[in-house]
Motif scaffolding. Sequence first.
Motif, PDB file in Angstrom:
ATOM      1  N   SER A 114      29.277  58.614  29.613  1.00  0.00           N
ATOM      2  CA  SER A 114      28.890  59.809  28.867  1.00  0.00           C
ATOM      3  C   SER A 114      29.840  59.994  27.682  1.00  0.00           C
ATOM      4  CB  SER A 114      28.939  61.038  29.779  1.00  0.00           C
ATOM      5  OG  SER A 114      30.240  61.214  30.323  1.00  0.00           O
ATOM      6  N   GLY A 115      29.276  60.412  26.558  1.00  0.00           N
ATOM      7  CA  GLY A 115      30.084  60.599  25.361  1.00  0.00           C
ATOM      8  C   GLY A 115      30.058  59.414  24.421  1.00  0.00           C
ATOM      9  N   GLU A 116      29.472  58.282  24.846  1.00  0.00           N
ATOM     10  CA  GLU A 116      29.388  57.104  23.986  1.00  0.00           C
ATOM     11  C   GLU A 116      27.934  56.873  23.553  1.00  0.00           C
ATOM     12  OE1 GLU A 116      33.116  54.233  25.271  1.00  0.00           O
ATOM     13  OE2 GLU A 116      31.092  53.696  25.936  1.00  0.00           O
ATOM     14  N   ARG A 117      27.764  56.415  22.320  1.00  0.00           N
ATOM     15  CA  ARG A 117      26.425  56.103  21.836  1.00  0.00           C
ATOM     16  C   ARG A 117      25.891  54.846  22.518  1.00  0.00           C
ATOM     17  NH1 ARG A 117      28.904  56.061  16.790  1.00  0.00           N
ATOM     18  NH2 ARG A 117      28.045  53.962  16.498  1.00  0.00           N
ATOM     19  N   ALA A 118      24.595  54.780  22.628  1.00  0.00           N
ATOM     20  CA  ALA A 118      23.971  53.636  23.301  1.00  0.00           C
ATOM     21  C   ALA A 118      24.237  52.333  22.563  1.00  0.00           C
ATOM     22  CB  ALA A 118      22.470  53.866  23.442  1.00  0.00           C
ATOM     23  N   ASP A 119      24.429  52.399  21.236  1.00  0.00           N
ATOM     24  CA  ASP A 119      24.669  51.182  20.463  1.00  0.00           C
ATOM     25  C   ASP A 119      26.161  50.904  20.269  1.00  0.00           C
ATOM     26  OD1 ASP A 119      25.230  53.294  18.799  1.00  0.00           O
ATOM     27  OD2 ASP A 119      24.201  52.471  17.039  1.00  0.00           O
ATOM     28  N   ASP A 120      27.003  51.650  20.973  1.00  0.00           N
ATOM     29  CA  ASP A 120      28.453  51.465  20.824  1.00  0.00           C
ATOM     30  C   ASP A 120      29.144  51.664  22.174  1.00  0.00           C
ATOM     31  OD1 ASP A 120      30.829  50.925  19.510  1.00  0.00           O
ATOM     32  OD2 ASP A 120      31.145  53.008  18.900  1.00  0.00           O
ATOM     33  N   ARG A 121      28.654  50.947  23.171  1.00  0.00           N
ATOM     34  CA  ARG A 121      29.199  51.060  24.517  1.00  0.00           C
ATOM     35  C   ARG A 121      30.534  50.320  24.644  1.00  0.00           C
ATOM     36  NH1 ARG A 121      26.336  55.210  26.661  1.00  0.00           N
ATOM     37  NH2 ARG A 121      24.106  54.750  26.882  1.00  0.00           N
ATOM     38  N   SER A 122      31.408  50.841  25.490  1.00  0.00           N
ATOM     39  CA  SER A 122      32.639  50.130  25.818  1.00  0.00           C
ATOM     40  C   SER A 122      32.304  48.938  26.707  1.00  0.00           C
ATOM     41  CB  SER A 122      33.623  51.054  26.536  1.00  0.00           C
ATOM     42  OG  SER A 122      34.073  52.078  25.673  1.00  0.00           O
ATOM     43  N   LYS A 123      33.160  47.923  26.650  1.00  0.00           N
ATOM     44  CA  LYS A 123      32.920  46.703  27.410  1.00  0.00           C
ATOM     45  C   LYS A 123      34.206  46.198  28.048  1.00  0.00           C
ATOM     46  CE  LYS A 123      29.163  45.047  24.402  1.00  0.00           C
ATOM     47  NZ  LYS A 123      29.062  46.283  23.620  1.00  0.00           N
ATOM     48  N   LEU A 124      34.052  45.561  29.192  1.00  0.00           N
ATOM     49  CA  LEU A 124      35.129  44.801  29.817  1.00  0.00           C
ATOM     50  C   LEU A 124      34.676  43.345  29.870  1.00  0.00           C
ATOM     51  CD1 LEU A 124      36.320  46.988  32.846  1.00  0.00           C
ATOM     52  CD2 LEU A 124      37.696  46.320  30.863  1.00  0.00           C
ATOM     53  N   ILE A 125      35.447  42.468  29.250  1.00  0.00           N
ATOM     54  CA  ILE A 125      35.137  41.037  29.270  1.00  0.00           C
ATOM     55  C   ILE A 125      36.076  40.376  30.283  1.00  0.00           C
ATOM     56  CG2 ILE A 125      34.993  38.917  27.935  1.00  0.00           C
ATOM     57  CD1 ILE A 125      34.584  40.651  25.458  1.00  0.00           C
ATOM     58  N   VAL A 126      35.493  39.838  31.343  1.00  0.00           N
ATOM     59  CA  VAL A 126      36.269  39.241  32.437  1.00  0.00           C
ATOM     60  C   VAL A 126      36.297  37.725  32.267  1.00  0.00           C
ATOM     61  CG1 VAL A 126      36.457  38.963  34.936  1.00  0.00           C
ATOM     62  CG2 VAL A 126      35.623  41.131  33.972  1.00  0.00           C
ATOM     63  N   ASP A 127      37.466  37.164  32.420  1.00  0.00           N
ATOM     64  CA  ASP A 127      37.652  35.718  32.252  1.00  0.00           C
ATOM     65  C   ASP A 127      38.503  35.194  33.406  1.00  0.00           C
ATOM     66  OD1 ASP A 127      38.086  33.122  31.457  1.00  0.00           O
ATOM     67  OD2 ASP A 127      38.821  33.627  29.451  1.00  0.00           O
ATOM     68  N   ILE A 128      37.870  34.524  34.360  1.00  0.00           N
ATOM     69  CA  ILE A 128      38.600  33.915  35.479  1.00  0.00           C
ATOM     70  C   ILE A 128      39.100  32.558  35.014  1.00  0.00           C
ATOM     71  CG2 ILE A 128      38.448  33.065  37.848  1.00  0.00           C
ATOM     72  CD1 ILE A 128      36.211  35.094  38.314  1.00  0.00           C
ATOM     73  N   ARG A 129      40.385  32.442  34.809  1.00  0.00           N
ATOM     74  CA  ARG A 129      40.949  31.211  34.273  1.00  0.00           C
ATOM     75  C   ARG A 129      41.020  30.101  35.324  1.00  0.00           C
ATOM     76  NH1 ARG A 129      40.662  31.485  29.017  1.00  0.00           N
ATOM     77  NH2 ARG A 129      42.481  30.140  28.729  1.00  0.00           N
ATOM     78  N   GLY A 130      41.113  30.479  36.589  1.00  0.00           N
ATOM     79  CA  GLY A 130      41.119  29.473  37.644  1.00  0.00           C
ATOM     80  C   GLY A 130      41.995  29.872  38.816  1.00  0.00           C
ATOM     81  N   PHE A 131      41.745  29.226  39.951  1.00  0.00           N
ATOM     82  CA  PHE A 131      42.562  29.373  41.149  1.00  0.00           C
ATOM     83  C   PHE A 131      42.957  27.977  41.619  1.00  0.00           C
ATOM     84  CE2 PHE A 131      40.305  33.385  41.165  1.00  0.00           C
ATOM     85  CZ  PHE A 131      41.225  34.287  41.680  1.00  0.00           C
ATOM     86  N   GLY A 132      44.093  27.887  42.283  1.00  0.00           N
ATOM     87  CA  GLY A 132      44.514  26.586  42.781  1.00  0.00           C
ATOM     88  C   GLY A 132      45.925  26.610  43.312  1.00  0.00           C
ATOM     89  N   LEU A 133      46.539  25.427  43.322  1.00  0.00           N
ATOM     90  CA  LEU A 133      47.905  25.299  43.816  1.00  0.00           C
ATOM     91  C   LEU A 133      48.878  26.004  42.881  1.00  0.00           C
ATOM     92  CD1 LEU A 133      47.789  21.535  44.852  1.00  0.00           C
ATOM     93  CD2 LEU A 133      47.715  23.525  46.366  1.00  0.00           C
ATOM     94  N   PRO A 134      49.911  26.634  43.413  1.00  0.00           N
ATOM     95  CA  PRO A 134      50.821  27.443  42.597  1.00  0.00           C
ATOM     96  C   PRO A 134      51.431  26.708  41.412  1.00  0.00           C
ATOM     97  CG  PRO A 134      51.220  27.832  44.923  1.00  0.00           C
ATOM     98  CD  PRO A 134      50.252  26.700  44.858  1.00  0.00           C
ATOM     99  N   THR A 135      51.874  25.468  41.630  1.00  0.00           N
ATOM    100  CA  THR A 135      52.567  24.778  40.540  1.00  0.00           C
ATOM    101  C   THR A 135      51.641  24.471  39.376  1.00  0.00           C
ATOM    102  OG1 THR A 135      52.205  22.699  41.739  1.00  0.00           O
ATOM    103  CG2 THR A 135      54.353  23.776  42.009  1.00  0.00           C
ATOM    104  N   LYS A 136      50.373  24.162  39.660  1.00  0.00           N
ATOM    105  CA  LYS A 136      49.450  23.832  38.578  1.00  0.00           C
ATOM    106  C   LYS A 136      49.035  25.063  37.789  1.00  0.00           C
ATOM    107  CE  LYS A 136      49.477  19.482  39.018  1.00  0.00           C
ATOM    108  NZ  LYS A 136      50.087  18.674  37.932  1.00  0.00           N
ATOM    109  N   ILE A 137      48.707  26.132  38.485  1.00  0.00           N
ATOM    110  CA  ILE A 137      48.364  27.377  37.785  1.00  0.00           C
ATOM    111  C   ILE A 137      49.594  27.900  37.060  1.00  0.00           C
ATOM    112  CG2 ILE A 137      47.559  29.748  38.065  1.00  0.00           C
ATOM    113  CD1 ILE A 137      45.393  27.717  38.583  1.00  0.00           C
ATOM    114  N   GLY A 138      50.738  27.830  37.709  1.00  0.00           N
ATOM    115  CA  GLY A 138      51.967  28.341  37.110  1.00  0.00           C
ATOM    116  C   GLY A 138      52.407  27.565  35.883  1.00  0.00           C
TER     117      GLY A 138
END
Length: 275
Positions: A153-177
């Motif tokens: 509520s309070g936002e125009r239909a053509d100007d909605r807020s957005k959340l862009i989610v990006d899962i970079r990956g899961f795996g072994l600690p040393t590789k992700i780290g």
Amino acid sequence: MSNPRGSMRKLPVIAVAGIVAVAAPALSAYAAAGHPGTASAKPAAAAPAAPATSTRAPKITPYTPPPAPPSAIAPTPRTITPSASFTVQIDPSGKQPMDQTWPSAQEVFTLAELQQVLPQLTAISPADCNTGDLPGGGSTKNATTCTLTLTMSGERADDRSKLIVDIRGFGLPTKIGEQWTKDVTADRARAQSRPGLYTFYRNRALGVLASYTDGTTTKALLQRGDVTGEIWFSGIGFTTLKDDYLASRKEYRETIVPALVRLLAAKLNAQKAAS
């Protein structure tokens, strides 16, 4: 403003080969000569039993992120009660990405969860949800990037807020780290030339291993047990949370972001796959 999407980082596969050898000692007869005409042979001595061998799962080395900078903060945001969780598994050998256990990007944040910090929110519409690339070729089972358009509520239909989610990956600690270290090192260097651009949180302050934000894109390094993963989310809009633009963006950065980072930590339920 950081690139909210970015390319999906490929998580390298770790091949672990094991060789099990069992030694079989030869048995030799032992004979003793007695008095003439009374020669006799003694039975062969029992060979010692070969030691039992087993294949052990590779030892998983934990990852320790670089120390947070002196300016890092430890906020105490509102706690969001999770309405769902995601159980992520890893292969201890690193041979399989186990991407079928990763959450879908469109399900990382639910309506019930976001309403706890955005009471004016009435609906979420996911769009542009795409899978990511796997190290050995092919795509992830679930979407790793997704744009969540928020109806508030309070936002125009053509100007909605957005959340862009990006899962970079899961795996072994040393590789992700390893990749996290490269990214945070580059962003800290950028912060030196642009004071005030980034807000760094103290390591483990929000339940995650490490996290920081530039006010738009937030990067969180999650760890539970031996499972490590990286999730980014970017907030576009959020300009009607307060009476003016600057106050609204400050509210997003200082109130919404830390609460969502803490929520990610609470939602991760990690497990090892049977080896």
